[in-house]
Structure formats: structure tokens, C-alpha cells
Design an enzyme around this catalytic site. Structure first.
Site, mmCIF file in Angstrom:
data_model
loop_
_atom_site.group_PDB
_atom_site.id
_atom_site.type_symbol
_atom_site.label_atom_id
_atom_site.label_comp_id
_atom_site.label_asym_id
_atom_site.label_seq_id
_atom_site.Cartn_x
_atom_site.Cartn_y
_atom_site.Cartn_z
ATOM 1 N N SER A 216 -9.889 4.446 2.351
ATOM 2 C CA SER A 216 -9.833 5.503 3.298
ATOM 3 C C SER A 216 -8.608 6.418 3.109
ATOM 4 C CB SER A 216 -10.187 4.935 4.534
ATOM 5 O OG SER A 216 -9.006 3.890 4.855
ATOM 6 N N SER B 147 -8.013 -0.006 1.278
ATOM 7 C CA SER B 147 -7.573 1.581 1.726
ATOM 8 C C SER B 147 -6.378 1.964 1.184
ATOM 9 C CB SER B 147 -8.142 1.866 3.234
ATOM 10 O OG SER B 147 -9.366 1.717 3.468
ATOM 11 N N LYS C 57 -0.951 9.298 7.723
ATOM 12 C CA LYS C 57 -2.426 9.233 7.959
ATOM 13 C C LYS C 57 -2.755 9.350 9.360
ATOM 14 C CE LYS C 57 -6.065 5.954 6.845
ATOM 15 N NZ LYS C 57 -6.630 4.785 6.194
#
Lengths: 95, 483, 477
Positions: free
Chosen positions: B150, B174, B75
Site C-alpha cells: 500500500s 506494504s 505516508k
């Protein structure tokens, strides 16, 4: 509880956050909506509840007083917007 | 090749069925082929191949680490030395991180090959990946739907087989919510289990990194290398990391599953409810027993979260001021102009909304009514979990009230978006570990089953998830068009 | 109307740790800009603070020294404001739960002892520095100092004059240096003072509106700045104006204080507990361990010097004014084996004067305690007189020679051979019959003339007591 446009501008200034004038009412509306959501908390009696800042009830760990970092100025300043003579430059600071 | 799990790939690499270079090339090929998904912000082809070659040399020499040669991706919230780390924001579009996050360093040390950096909601604020400066990610199961957020790029990449496994972070759901929306396995560890050093902070007391993979076994393998004490993170916990894989095989006879009734009430879509019910039935078949539990303060999780997380983020994001790194506005007139325009132009709308909210909640006259109150509520919620987990082994319920919604469907209504995190947010407030595993479909989109465990019981969660995956096929399914 | 001044001081002491409070970067002063600012000090995205053990030890040590409550549980908070020398946009400090609670310090002004309350002392990180030299109209930021540990010591508004404020500041300065927790270097900013100053009509209970004076970083400036400010406030009120609560900067060049507009606007610091740090717990065992490292404190040392050595108030005050001076004195005493009075006189007299003149600290004294001990031994055993000793001391200051070498080389040994002295005395009596007559007729003053003549003839090397005795015998016939 709702926020006025002036309050939004005041908070935006505290946070040094530029907001377009035409967006101010939208933020005021969004934040007021959030405050409405939060109003539910007020109904709960939490007088004797200790606030919880951390998920785990742990102590701060202490590190030994040793110098472990070396000079990496060149690397760190390679990503800086404006530097000169090893200094970060900003618009004039007036005291 | 790319359809194999990490466990299978590691086996294939060791037995020389294929090389890490071949495997890496195959993934890089797929990443470039599926650019339309927008899962990656940055692909690091050259670095990946270099690492793959080094891995092949190690494999040939017979001194391979657990992940040697396995292509993964991070990420874009994890700092990667010498590689842009954008956090999904214009603010950091030009930010070449000068150091590695602990998680990145650990996975590299374990031999993993890095394919690149994954798309995400800006500064991890969002539930749909639509707040990213780099545009929304598409859900591989339905290109018109969001992948969740997210960690949307992370979930989409695993679902579309663009990486063998990835990292994500979870502040209010997330990891779990996008894992659920994309039909993969995601684990948010106990707060403090995985180092936060080098993971760009959103809400420091809630953020936690974790693995996102196809299977629970793969999650165990990745977590094994990610977890552990880090002296650079004061909130990381000095506690041995168990052998996660060793615990997977334990049968589930006598497992006690608590079902919080608040997870099954109003707002839960009926099709998601039936998929979850079917999942629970499967567990009963495996020998588990389910009981209803109650967590009366759960309904306050969203209000408390939207005070605490914005309050912390309002301070965490003050360092983005256009002075030492990141975006700086053109020709600032004075210091205040430098700050307000750099921040005003560098941050997107959702980030600004949360900074404003947090600034307000901490400001003079409101601190007690909002911040302290929210922290008290946080304790009540945490106590609810402790009570519930004192009589059962794990809690189960849906990850989200619905399946993946359409791109553009909720972005105009932030409150509605916030409410979609209703089942995940409370777990972060308590700091507990939780997983999302694929448990069927509704309207042709994946449904995630959430499993919540006690503090540091990641091994138990992985075991419970793995046994389910031995008995079901949901986690094996590939989105159409990505086979 | 008669006015009363009310002063409270906030003193920032940089703790003498090797590394910073939350990072492993060095704290050494004077490095090239930004070469001692690591990723944590720069507030790079993703970095985290870890607390320095030594900073905690030092804070606890200070707390114990002022007999304060040490918080069993203290918390770091973020103080939010934007300034270019503050990299994270917040300063990690302590707000609601500081590590050191209520304590006190006794000061002495004009022979009167007064107890000054210390409200609290808390740990925090220092900010960097803004350099205002001209960079094409821009300001340069050096973050080497960012993250240096500070102990902010906040007094009660217990002082009533600039003189008391200075006495308190000096006492605190002496204490932190005794404790070894701060080098006390005010030029380098290791010990900095802000003063809250207000005035009120004498007898009034309520405090007046206060101004906070910043940037008063020497004892002299503190006194001048406070006096200026007190006068300004009184003039203002007497002219019908009102004092506004504000931050004022002391301008040493012009000797005045002026309002700092830039610091005025909406300082809503939005303190909240720093989620990157956990609460600090101080156990009884921890405190006990710190106590074992506690040196003898100035007041106790002064008392001991009086009791043990019978020294007076004036010399013990000087001897205990710094730990280095006291250590020098005790080392000298041990090495020389001389009387305490003699050692004290030399340290507070000749040595202090020479150090002052050279602008040097006792720790770097060109004449070390063991060399001085060599000199004092020769005074004690009558090898040289006190007067000659001063001459030898001067030679020692200029060279690295031992006292004995100098005495030997310059032939300064006292003449104790009574035969030689007697011969000289006889000659002087014979040469000066008029003076002898005067003396014998009762003019005692003339005695000094004879002593002077003898000492002159013997180049000062005769034992003065011996000369006195023999002269008297001879003159009385």
C-alpha cells in the site's frame, strides 16, 4: 463454503456498512472466494497449538494514574461534522 | 542535488554546499513537475519552507540534529497536526489531524523537513495503490505499471527523487513490495520497534512503520530517528535502539543465508528467480554461505492473514461513523442511516470487502473456525521462522512473485491480488524485521530481494543490505525521465 | 402455584482513579461537556490505549476482598457494537479471561446469613452519555464519561427475593467504599445495577427465562423494579403466556418495566482480544503488595467491635455500615477516653439522628469527633447530665464552640454542692406535706414528683443520682 446474498446483507448490517443492492452479488462472490482460500487452514491439525494474538510474548505495561491531558475540545470539535453547546450531535437516539 | 542520498545531503548541508531552503525548493519543484505520478496527496510547501529556514538557522548555529534540513515525506497514514491526513480515503478527505503521530514528531525533532503526504491504498488495504480515493500512483520505471502498495506513493516518490527519504507502513508487505516494484530500499522493522501511535490502524497486531529510502545507509539513518519505545503505545517495546549506522561496515564473511524452499517454488516468475539467483551469487562472493531451509506452513500465511487482518480492521474502522470526524452522509434519516450511509459512501470497495470478511470471521458461530484457527496457524508459521532462524543468520528470497504488474491488470480480481503478497505476509504474522533491496531487473522493471532477520536484528539486516549495495549498482539507478 | 424468584445482579462500579482507564484524561464528575474527552477517549484515528495501573490495583483489591481467584493472566477484548456514546464502535472490556474469578459475599436477611456467589469481576471502559434534550430533534453526545474505569461485578443467580438482592447490593456498596475503590455515588452513576430476573415453579431445577432490567440506580428502585418484574412474569405465565429473554428498562416515574426495543436486535458482539493491548500478568508479589494496602473489611470490623468493646449486634451493625462511621467511632473513642458503650450510643443515637435530619454524611459532620469527645468527657466526669448533654450537643451543632465553652457560657454545670441540693429538698418537702404523706403510706410513684420538683427548681443542673439518694434519705426521715 460460500456466502449468500442474504448473509452478506446481514454482515453488512452488523458492520453498519451501506452496500448498493446491485453490488451484493459481487461481494458474495468475493467473500466466497476468500472463504475458499481459507478452507486450506482446515486441513491442518492445530488442536494443541495455542492461538497467537501478538507477535511478541510480552506483558501489558501499566501507566501511572496521573491526569496528563488538558481540555482540547475546541480543536477536536473543529473537525466534527455537527456540534452544538460542546456536544456532538446525531439523529435522535431512541431507547 | 536531489540525486544524492540522505547521507550525502546531510554532509552537503553541514558543509554549507547548499542550504535546506535550496534543497527543499528543488524537491518541491520536482513534486510539482511530476504531479502526473500522483505520488503526493498533499504537498505542504509553506510548512516545508518554514521548516527549511529553521533548519538553516540551526545549521548556521552549528547545533544540527541528524536529519536537520533533510526533506522527507510521510505516508498519508501518519497523523500530522493541522494537516489533512486522508489515509487514501474519502472517509478522511476532510480530516485535519489534531495531533502528530509519534513517528512524525520524532522525525521532526530530528530536524527533518516535511514536504507533504504520500498517496497510498485506502486505509493501507491493497497491493497496487489502486484502491486510493485519490487515484492510482504510477510506477516511475513504467508509467503503465503499478508502484505496488500500500505504500505506493512512498516508493514512487523515492524512486522519482521527489523526497530524500520517506516513511511507509507494512502490514502484509506494504513497505517491501512497493520498494521492490520501484527499485528502492525498504525496511519493515520488528513489530514493536517503531511506535504505532498516530499511525491510523489497519491491523493492529501486524502494522509496523518503517523507512523507505534509496540506500540501506539512508534507511539506517531514518530508522535511527523513528525507532524506540513510546509510552503511548502498549505494544511498543522498551529496548535500547542500537547505532544502526555503526554496524553497517561489518564484513559478511561467514554469513549464513537460509533460502526457504517455499519461496522458490511454483508461482515465482522465472525472470524474477534468475535476478534473485544473481543476487544470492553476489552474496556468496561477499563470503556468505547459502543453505536451503523449509517452512512447511508458509502456504497457509495468506489464508491466516486474510482472517486476522480483516478481523482487526473490522473493529479498527468502526470509529469512522460520521459522528466526531471524517465523512458524514447528507441528511441522515436516523441513526442507522447515519452509520450505514456515512460508512457505505465513505469507504471504497476493498475496504468494505475486508470489513465484511472480518465481521463474518468474528461473528457468532464462525469465530473458532476462522479467527481462532487463523491464530493457531499464525503460531505455526511463527514457529517455522524461529526454527529456520535458529540455524541461519538471515533468510533471503524474492519480495514478490513477479515484477510490477500493469495498472488495472489485477484490480478486478481481488484473490489474485492477495496472492501476490505470498512472500511478504508471513513475516508480518511472525512480527519479524525484513527488508527489500534492489537486485536487478526483469522486463526492464526492478526486482526486489527480500532479507528477513531475527527479532530486533534490524542492525544485522541493514549491514547485510549495505554490504551488497557497496558491491552493486542497482540501488543507484534512476528511472528514465527522472534523472 | 407457588413461584420462586431467581435473581442475579450485574453491578458496574466506577473505579475512583484520577485518570481514565486507557488515557490520561481526568475522570472528575460534572465538567463541561467533552472537556474531559481526550484524543484517546474520542477514538481519534491512530490513538492507542495504555492501561492505568491504579485500575488494576483496585480490581485486585476487590478480588482479594471477596476471596476470589485473581487471574494470573487476563486479557482485554473488544466488544463490538455501534452506538453514539461508544466512540470507537467497540468497548474495551474483558470476556474470556477476566481479572477476578470466582468469589463470594455474605449477606444477612432477617437474621439469616446467606452466601452469594460472585462469578467474576472484569475491567472495562465506561461509555459516554446521550443527552436527549431537544437539539432541533437531535441527540447530543458528551464523551466525558467515556473511558472511565469500570469494574463490572457479576453475581451468581443466587438471590431469591428483591430483599436479598437489595441486601447484596448494599453489602457490595459498603464493601467498595470500604476498599476506597469507588465513591458509591449512585446519583452520579458511580454504582449502577442491572438485574437478571426470572421466576420458576417452586421445586423446579431449571431456571425460567430471564429478563434483564436496566437503569435501576437506587436501592429503592432495585426492590421496586424486581418486585414489579416478578409479578409481571408470574401474571404472564399464569395467563398462559411465556416470558421472552429481553432487556427491560425500569421506569421509576411509572413504577414499571418496559421492553427496550432498540437494544434487542442482533447483539452479536464479536468479542476478540484487543490487539492494541497485551495480556495483563498478576504475580504473587503484586497480590502481596496490594494486600498490604487492604483495609479492615466490614465483617471483620464488626466482629472486632463486638469482641474488643463488648458492643451488641445492633450498634455494631450501624457503626460498621460505612468506613467513615467506623472511623468516626474509633477516633471518638480514642479522643474521649470514655467507655465504648457511651461513644457507641452517641454515634448511633444523637449524632446519627442529627445527620439524618440534616441529610449530611458523617464525613462532613458539623460536630467533629474531637468536639464530640469534649462533650462526652463532661458526661463521664459528671459535669453535666445526659439530658443537659443533648442540649449542649444541639448548641454545638449550631455553632463551632467547644462543649466546655457552651457549658460555661450557659451555666449548665451540674450542681454537686450537696448543701444547695439539701436546702431545696427541705423546702420542697416542707411545701408539699400531702405528697409526703402519700409517699410514706406506700405510694412509691409520688417519688417521681419530688425528683421533678427538685430538678425544676435547679434548672436540671443537679446530679440526678445525688438528688435521688438525698430525697430518699429525707423522705424516709
Amino acid at each position: 463454503m460460500s456466502l449468500t446474498a442474504d448473509e452478506v446483507k446481514k454482515i453488512a448490517h452488523l458492520a453498519r456498512l451501506g452496500i448498493d443492492e446491485q453490488d451484493v452479488p459481487h461481494y458474495a462472490e468475493d467473500l466466497s472466494g476468500m472463504l475458499e482460500l481459507m478452507a486450506a487452514m482446515g486441513a491442518v491439525d492445530s488442536e494443541n497449538v495455542p492461538p497467537m494474538a501478538h507477535p511478541l510474548d510480552l506483558h501489558q505495561r501499566l501507566r501511572n494514574d496521573r491526569v496528563t491531558e488538558r481540555n482540547e475540545r475546541e480543536k477536536f470539535q473543529a473537525i466534527a461534522p455537527q456540534v452544538e453547546a460542546g456536544l456532538y450531535l446525531v439523529p435522535k437516539v431512541i431507547e | 542535488m536531489y540525486n544524492k542520498t540522505i547521507a550525502e545531503l546531510a554532509e552537503g548541508l553541514r558543509s554549507r554546499q547548499f542550504s535546506s531552503r535550496e534543497l527543499t525548493l528543488a524537491y518541491l519543484e520536482r513534486i510539482s513537475q511530476h504531479q502526473a505520478l500522483n505520488a503526493f496527496i498533499t504537498a505542504t510547501e509553506d510548512l516545508a519552507l518554514k521548516q527549511a529556514d529553521a533548519a538553516d538557522a540551526k545549521l548556521a548555529a552549528g547545533d544540527a540534529e541528524p536529519l536537520t534540513g533533510i526533506p522527507i515525506a510521510h505516508k498519508d497514514i501518519f497523523c500530522t497536526d493541522g494537516i489533512r491526513t486522508s489515509c487514501g480515503s474519502k472517509m478522511l478527505d476532510n480530516f485535519i489531524a489534531p495531533y502528530d503521530a509519534t513517528v512524525v514528531a520524532k522525525l521532526q525533532k530530528a530536524g527533518a523537513v516535511m514536504l507533504g503526504k504520500l498517496n497510498m491504498d485506502e486505509f493501507a488495504m491493497g497491493s497496487s495503490n489502486e484502491t486510493s480515493f485519490y487515484g492510482p500512483v504510477k510506477n516511475p520505471w513504467d508509467l503503465n505499471a503499478v508502484p505496488g502498495g500500500s505504500s505506493g506513493g512512498s516508493a514512487a516518490a523515492v524512486a522519482a527523487r521527489l523526497a530524500a527519504g520517506v516513511t511507509g507502513t507494512d502490514t502484509g508487505g506494504s513497505i517491501r513490495q512497493p520498494a521492490g516494484f520501484c527499485g528502492i530500499t525498504g525496511l519493515k522493522p520488528t513489530y514493536g520497534r517503531v511506535s504505532r501511535y498516530g499511525m491510523i490502524a489497519y491491523a493492529s497486531s501486524l502494522d509496523q512503520g518503517g523507512p523507505m529510502t534509496r540506500t540501506a545507509e539512508d534507511a539506517a539513518i531514518l530508522l535511527q530517528s523513528m525507532a524506540g519505545f513510546d509510552e503511548k503505545d502498549s505494544t511498543s517495546v522498551d529496548r535500547p535502539v542500537p547505532d544502526y549506522r555503526a554496524g553497517l561496515t561489518q564484513p559478511l564473511d561467514g554469513l549464513k543465508i537460509g533460502l526457504p524452499k517455499e519461496f522458490f517454488g511454483e508461482g515465482l516468475s522465472s525472470e524474477v528467480a534468475s535476478a534473485i539467483e544473481a543476487g544470492l551469487a553476489e552474496y556468496r562472493k561477499l563470503g556468505a554461505e547459502t543453505v536451503e531451509v523449509s517452512m512447511p506452513n508458509l502456504k497457509l500465511a495468506i489464508p491466516a492473514y486474510y482472517v486476522i487482518a480483516p478481523a482487526e480492521c473490522s473493529a479498527n474502522l468502526s470509529r469512522f461513523d460520521g459522528v466526531r470526524f471524517g465523512y458524514r452522509c447528507e441528511a441522515p434519516a436516523d441513526l442507522t442511516d447515519l452509520y450505514t450511509r456515512s460508512r457505505g459512501e465513505g469507504f471504497g470497495r476493498e475496504v468494505k470487502r475486508r470489513i465484511l470478511m472480518g465481521t463474518y470471521a468474528l461473528s457468532a458461530g464462525y469465530y473458532d473456525a476462522y479467527y481462532i484457527k487463523a491464530q493457531k496457524i499464525r503460531r505455526l508459521i511463527s514457529d517455522d521462522f524461529k526454527n529456520a532462524l535458529s540455524s541461519v543468520d538471515v533468510l533471503m528470497g524474492p519480495v514478490a512473485p513477479s515484477v510490477a504488474f500493469g495498472i488495472g491488470e489485477k484490480i478486478g480480481n481481488p484473490i489474485e491480488m492477495y496472492l501476490s503478497d505470498i512472500y511478504t505476509i508471513a513475516v508480518n504474522l511472525a512480527g519479524l524485521p525484513a527488508m527489500s533491496i534492489p537486485a536487478g531487473f526483469a522486463s526492464d522493471k526492478p526486482v526486489g530481494l527480500q532479507i528477513i532477520g531475527n527479532y530486533f536484528a534490524e542492525d544485522r539486516l541493514l549491514n547485510v543490505a549495505h554490504q551488497y549495495q557497496l558491491a552493486t549498482q542497482w540501488h543507484q539507478l534512476t528511472p528514465p525521465g527522472f534523472e | 402455584m407457588e413461584w420462586e424468584t431467581v435473581i442475579g445482579l450485574e453491578i458496574h462500579t466506577q473505579l475512583a482513579t484520577k485518570s481514565k482507564i486507557f488515557s490520561g484524561a481526568a475522570t472528575a464528575y460534572g465538567a463541561e461537556p467533552n472537556t474531559q474527552a481526550c484524543a484517546v477517549d474520542l477514538g481519534l484515528p491512530g490513538v492507542l490505549p495504555v492501561l492505568n495501573q491504579e485500575a488494576v490495583n483496585m480490581a485486585v483489591k476487590f478480588g482479594l476482598a471477596i476471596e476470589a481467584e485473581i487471574a494470573p493472566y487476563s486479557v482485554f477484548a473488544r466488544k463490538n457494537y455501534f452506538y453514539p456514546d461508544l466512540p470507537k464502535g467497540y468497548q474495551i472490556s474483558q470476556f474470556e479471561l477476566p481479572i477476578v474469578g470466582n468469589g463470594h459475599l455474605d449477606i444477612e436477611v432477617d437474621g439469616v446469613t446467606k452466601r452469594i456467589g460472585i462469578t467474576r469481576a472484569h475491567l472495562e471502559e465506561d461509555a459516554g452519555k446521550s443527552l436527549h434534550e431537544d437539539f432541533h430533534g437531535l441527540t447530543g453526545i458528551d464523551l466525558n464519561r467515556a473511558g472511565t474505569p469500570l469494574l463490572e461485578i457479576v453475581s451468581e443467580p443466587d438471590m431469591r427475593s428483591a430483599k436479598e438482592a437489595v441486601a447484596y447490593m448494599r453489602k457490595l456498596h459498603e464493601l467498595v467504599r470500604y476498599l476506597g475503590i469507588c465513591d458509591g455515588n449512585m446519583q452520579e452513576g458511580s454504582f449502577r445495577c442491572d438485574a437478571n430476573v426470572s421466576v420458576r415453579p417452586k421445586g423446579q431445577k431449571e431456571f425460567g427465562t430471564r429478563a434483564e432490567l436496566k437503569n435501576i440506580n437506587s436501592f429503592k428502585f432495585v426492590e421496586k423494579a424486581i418486585n414489579y418484574e416478578v409479578e409481571r412474569q408470574i401474571d404472564l405465565i399464569e395467563a398462559g403466556g411465556t416470558v421472552v429473554q429481553e432487556t427491560r428498562l425500569y421506569d421509576a416515574a411509572k413504577d414499571l418495566t418496559r421492553s427496550m426495543r432498540s437494544k434487542e436486535e442482533a447483539n452479536d458482539y464479536r468479542y476478540f482480544p484487543d490487539p492494541d493491548l497485551l495480556p495483563v500478568y498478576i504475580s504473587e508479589a503484586f497480590k502481596a503488595e496490594v494486600l498490604t494496602t487492604m483495609p479492615e473489611l466490614p465483617d471483620a470490623k464488626k466482629q472486632r467491635f463486638k469482641d474488643q468493646f463488648g458492643l451488641d449486634d445492633e450498634s455494631t451493625t450501624i457503626l460498621t455500615s460505612s468506613r467513615e462511621t467506623a472511623d468516626y467511632f474509633e477516633a471518638l473513642l480514642a479522643a474521649s477516653g470514655c467507655e465504648a458503650r457511651l461513644c457507641a450510643n452517641w454515634v448511633t443515637g444523637e449524632l446519627s439522628a442529627a445527620l439524618n435530619k440534616a441529610g449530611q454524611e458523617i464525613a462532613d459532620s458539623p460536630v467533629s469527633y474531637d468536639r464530640l469527645a469534649g462533650l462526652l468527657k463532661r458526661i463521664a466526669d459528671n459535669t453535666i447530665s445526659g439530658k443537659i448533654a443533648k442540649q449542649v450537643f444541639e448548641a454545638m451543632w449550631q455553632s463551632e464552640a467547644e462543649a466546655d465553652e457552651i457549658i460555661e457560657k450557659q451555666g449548665l454545670k451540674q450542681i454537686t454542692d450537696t448543701g444547695a441540693i439539701e436546702a431545696i429538698i427541705d423546702k420542697i418537702i416542707a411545701d408539699n406535706p400531702g405528697q409526703v404523706e402519700q409517699y410514706r403510706s406506700g405510694k412509691d410513684k409520688v417519688f417521681g414528683f419530688f425528683v421533678g420538683q427538685v430538678m425544676k427548681a435547679m434548672q436540671g443542673k443537679a446530679n440526678p443520682e445525688e438528688v435521688n439518694r438525698m430525697l430518699k434519705d429525707k423522705l424516709h426521715g
